[in-house]
Write a protein that holds these residues in place. Sequence first.
Motif, short mmCIF file in Angstrom:
data_model
loop_
_atom_site.label_atom_id
_atom_site.label_comp_id
_atom_site.label_asym_id
_atom_site.label_seq_id
_atom_site.Cartn_x
_atom_site.Cartn_y
_atom_site.Cartn_z
N SER A 5 -42.69 -94.13 32.97
CA SER A 5 -42.67 -95.28 33.87
C SER A 5 -41.43 -96.12 33.55
O SER A 5 -40.97 -96.16 32.42
CB SER A 5 -43.95 -96.10 33.77
N PHE A 6 -40.92 -96.78 34.61
CA PHE A 6 -39.74 -97.62 34.49
C PHE A 6 -40.02 -98.97 35.14
O PHE A 6 -40.68 -99.03 36.18
CB PHE A 6 -38.54 -96.95 35.18
N ALA A 7 -39.48 -100.02 34.56
CA ALA A 7 -39.67 -101.38 35.08
C ALA A 7 -38.63 -101.68 36.15
O ALA A 7 -37.90 -102.66 36.08
CB ALA A 7 -39.59 -102.39 33.94
N ALA A 8 -38.57 -100.82 37.15
CA ALA A 8 -37.68 -101.00 38.30
C ALA A 8 -38.36 -100.35 39.50
O ALA A 8 -39.11 -99.39 39.34
CB ALA A 8 -36.32 -100.37 38.03
N ALA A 9 -38.08 -100.88 40.67
CA ALA A 9 -38.68 -100.36 41.90
C ALA A 9 -38.15 -98.96 42.22
O ALA A 9 -37.02 -98.61 41.86
CB ALA A 9 -38.40 -101.31 43.05
N THR A 29 -41.91 -98.10 38.59
CA THR A 29 -41.91 -96.73 39.09
C THR A 29 -42.53 -95.79 38.07
O THR A 29 -42.15 -95.83 36.89
CB THR A 29 -40.47 -96.26 39.38
N GLN A 30 -43.44 -94.95 38.54
CA GLN A 30 -43.93 -93.82 37.74
C GLN A 30 -43.11 -92.61 38.18
O GLN A 30 -43.19 -92.20 39.33
CB GLN A 30 -45.41 -93.57 37.98
N LEU A 31 -42.32 -92.08 37.26
CA LEU A 31 -41.50 -90.92 37.55
C LEU A 31 -42.20 -89.68 36.99
O LEU A 31 -42.66 -89.68 35.85
CB LEU A 31 -40.14 -91.08 36.89
#
Length: 167
Positions: free
Chosen positions: A31-35, A127-129
Amino acid sequence: MDAHDEREGTPRPNRTTRERRSDRELVFRRSFAAAPPVVFAAWTTPAVFERWWVPKSLGITLLAFDADVRPGGRYRLVFGLDGAPPMEFFGRYIDVTPPSRLVWTNEEGVDGGAVTTVTFEDLGGATQLVMHDLYPSKESLDEALASGSEDCKGETFDQLEALLSAL
């Protein structure tokens, strides 16, 4: 699923996880702290991609990344290591659905290489990548794992996270 940091073997929040789903499938999650549009752009904009893709610990330089990011478009990555002949990786995009999905082939292998699917799920501003590699055979996945080529995804995604935080 292996809920451990792939490099350290201990549970850690927001770290890359790796799961071998079958004889031919390898899945990474982070997960990333960006849209999603921001994370998607980091994967599809060569000038941004070049800043995070290669794990710094390997000492390899990304010499070129050419990408025509559209269904049927081609990409090419060229890497260099201390005067050795450049290594080239290439393929074509199968599916490009901004900002939620990328699918591409990895055509440099003798057996055609893996097909990679990356999805970008919106978590309300984060975002969950999920990166899913489908190899053509059990042997080709076993070879990739034995070579260590899949061991650096955590570092690569750490670099992406740092870049996204700086943008």
